[in-house]
Design a protein around this motif. Structure first.
Motif, PDB file in Angstrom:
ATOM      1  N   LYS A   9      64.529   7.007 -12.992  1.00  0.00           N
ATOM      2  CA  LYS A   9      63.636   6.385 -11.985  1.00  0.00           C
ATOM      3  C   LYS A   9      61.918   6.667 -12.478  1.00  0.00           C
ATOM      4  N   SER A  10      61.725   7.770 -12.824  1.00  0.00           N
ATOM      5  CA  SER A  10      60.177   8.019 -13.058  1.00  0.00           C
ATOM      6  C   SER A  10      59.764   7.150 -14.175  1.00  0.00           C
ATOM      7  N   THR A  11      60.522   7.179 -15.446  1.00  0.00           N
ATOM      8  CA  THR A  11      60.442   6.513 -16.464  1.00  0.00           C
ATOM      9  C   THR A  11      60.030   5.125 -16.441  1.00  0.00           C
ATOM     10  N   LEU A  12      60.960   4.538 -15.397  1.00  0.00           N
ATOM     11  CA  LEU A  12      60.977   3.297 -15.083  1.00  0.00           C
ATOM     12  C   LEU A  12      59.597   2.850 -14.554  1.00  0.00           C
ATOM     13  N   LEU A  13      59.012   3.736 -13.419  1.00  0.00           N
ATOM     14  CA  LEU A  13      57.808   3.552 -12.789  1.00  0.00           C
ATOM     15  C   LEU A  13      56.682   3.599 -13.797  1.00  0.00           C
ATOM     16  N   ARG A  14      56.882   4.639 -14.661  1.00  0.00           N
ATOM     17  CA  ARG A  14      55.793   4.809 -15.409  1.00  0.00           C
ATOM     18  C   ARG A  14      55.376   3.148 -16.255  1.00  0.00           C
ATOM     19  N   CYS A  15      56.596   2.716 -16.638  1.00  0.00           N
ATOM     20  CA  CYS A  15      56.313   1.261 -16.937  1.00  0.00           C
ATOM     21  C   CYS A  15      55.794   0.414 -16.273  1.00  0.00           C
ATOM     22  N   VAL A  16      56.143   0.483 -15.078  1.00  0.00           N
ATOM     23  CA  VAL A  16      55.429  -0.452 -13.991  1.00  0.00           C
ATOM     24  C   VAL A  16      53.975  -0.199 -13.895  1.00  0.00           C
ATOM     25  N   TYR A  17      53.579   1.024 -13.787  1.00  0.00           N
ATOM     26  CA  TYR A  17      52.072   1.194 -13.574  1.00  0.00           C
ATOM     27  C   TYR A  17      51.149   1.522 -15.076  1.00  0.00           C
ATOM     28  N   ARG A  18      52.042   0.952 -15.923  1.00  0.00           N
ATOM     29  CA  ARG A  18      51.386   0.875 -17.425  1.00  0.00           C
ATOM     30  C   ARG A  18      51.007   2.252 -18.180  1.00  0.00           C
ATOM     31  N   ALA A  19      51.771   3.276 -17.855  1.00  0.00           N
ATOM     32  CA  ALA A  19      51.680   4.326 -18.403  1.00  0.00           C
ATOM     33  C   ALA A  19      52.581   4.461 -19.714  1.00  0.00           C
ATOM     34  N   LEU A  20      53.421   3.517 -19.721  1.00  0.00           N
ATOM     35  CA  LEU A  20      54.284   3.309 -20.874  1.00  0.00           C
ATOM     36  C   LEU A  20      54.524   1.863 -20.805  1.00  0.00           C
ATOM     37  N   ARG A  21      54.791   1.192 -22.311  1.00  0.00           N
ATOM     38  CA  ARG A  21      54.993  -0.099 -22.317  1.00  0.00           C
ATOM     39  C   ARG A  21      56.357  -0.382 -22.400  1.00  0.00           C
ATOM     40  N   PRO A  22      57.130  -1.338 -21.976  1.00  0.00           N
ATOM     41  CA  PRO A  22      58.511  -1.644 -22.163  1.00  0.00           C
ATOM     42  C   PRO A  22      58.991  -1.838 -23.652  1.00  0.00           C
ATOM     43  N   ALA A  23      59.968  -1.449 -23.984  1.00  0.00           N
ATOM     44  CA  ALA A  23      60.355  -1.739 -25.394  1.00  0.00           C
ATOM     45  C   ALA A  23      61.032  -3.147 -25.441  1.00  0.00           C
ATOM     46  N   THR A  24      61.661  -3.621 -24.218  1.00  0.00           N
ATOM     47  CA  THR A  24      62.058  -5.101 -24.197  1.00  0.00           C
ATOM     48  C   THR A  24      61.722  -5.609 -22.735  1.00  0.00           C
ATOM     49  N   GLY A  25      61.711  -6.799 -22.515  1.00  0.00           N
ATOM     50  CA  GLY A  25      61.546  -7.293 -21.159  1.00  0.00           C
ATOM     51  C   GLY A  25      60.036  -7.196 -20.873  1.00  0.00           C
ATOM     52  N   ALA A  26      59.778  -7.575 -19.612  1.00  0.00           N
ATOM     53  CA  ALA A  26      58.370  -7.689 -19.100  1.00  0.00           C
ATOM     54  C   ALA A  26      58.088  -7.270 -17.714  1.00  0.00           C
ATOM     55  N   VAL A  27      57.090  -6.798 -17.270  1.00  0.00           N
ATOM     56  CA  VAL A  27      56.912  -6.379 -15.755  1.00  0.00           C
ATOM     57  C   VAL A  27      55.867  -7.543 -15.352  1.00  0.00           C
ATOM     58  N   LEU A  28      56.284  -8.282 -14.326  1.00  0.00           N
ATOM     59  CA  LEU A  28      55.515  -9.421 -14.099  1.00  0.00           C
ATOM     60  C   LEU A  28      55.108  -9.137 -12.637  1.00  0.00           C
TER      61      LEU A  28
END
Length: 264
Positions: free
Chosen positions: A41-60
């Protein structure tokens, strides 16, 4: 503003922690992420607020790739309350909340009268107006949480990302904060451990296990006993709140002899 996660995967140190997550939140919805500890959960949220970049896919966000936006534009669209935070300097509470206005300020000037008015109102809304001149580091965990929520609100985001926003809060402030966030108007994506809070406040739930979405939909459909036994290892009895009609769960330990029983 709409949020869409398009087949998002996240890797850390060569290990894939989140796998091909597809998620949608319409403008103004509150969408919850639930799942056991370590589910991603936290890892996914960090990707949504730009603390991490997705390895694949996109946050729109609003149809635009969030990670392709300029930092100021991204900050105008998305505000976040991470599960962990730190402060190296003992700013006053008023100064901490005023930081939320930085994406809207021009040049190097201080906050305007309008900015300060928004900050005062946000502190009042979260029940922390009396703390304005206190040092942030002197606060209790619950007080800090309310101040950080006020900071996120004055940022006036179109999407608000919250990782366990009710941590450290007593039950009264848990209910008040979630109602306040809902009333503020942005689209909200939040991780919650408390399944009853998630059921009572979220429009949609996504259940994560081992970095994958295993169920999604309205809380009353998702929080069913079989899934909860499989994902959380608990026996759950759903009941309806007499006032709101929302699903409410009563929990017991899952006895081994009931693991394959129809009583689960």
């Amino acid at each position: 503003m709409d949020l869409a996660l398009d087949s998002v995967s996240v890797e850390l140190a060569g290990t894939r922690l989140v796998h091909d997550v597809a998620l949608k939140a319409s403008a103004g919805q509150m969408v919850g992420l639930v799942g056991p500890n370590g589910s991603g959960k936290s890892t996914l949220l960090r990707c949504v607020y730009r603390a991490l970049r997705p390895a694949t896919g996109a946050v729109l966000v609003g149809g635009d790739d969030l990670h392709a936006l300029a930092p100021r534009e991204a900050a105008r669209r998305v505000a976040a309350l991470p599960q962990e935070h730190s402060a190296e300097f003992d700013f006053t509470v008023a100064e901490v909340v005023a930081m939320g206005r930085l994406p809207h300020r021009r040049g190097f000037g201080g906050p305007s009268d309008g900015d300060l008015g928004r900050c005062t109102e946000a502190l009042r809304q979260v029940g922390a107006g009396h703390l304005a001149e206190r040092g942030f580091l002197s606060l209790s965990g619950g007080e800090k949480q309310r101040v950080l929520i006020a900071r996120a609100l004055v940022q006036e985001p179109r999407l608000l990302v919250l990782d366990e926003p009710t941590n450290h809060l007593d039950i009264g402030h848990q209910l008040e904060v979630l109602a306040l966030v809902r009333a503020a108007g942005p689209t909200v994506l939040t991780a919650l451990h408390d399944l009853n809070l998630a059921a009572g406040h979220c429009d949609l739930l996504y259940v994560l296990r081992a970095g994958r979405i295993v169920a999604s939909g309205p809380p009353a459909e998702v929080l069913e006993p079989g899934l909860l036994a499989e994902v959380f290892g608990i026996r759950a009895t759903p009941v309806r709140h007499p006032g709101t009609g929302a699903v409410h769960l009563l929990f017991d330990r899952l006895r081994p002899d009931l693991a394959s029983s129809d009583q689960i």
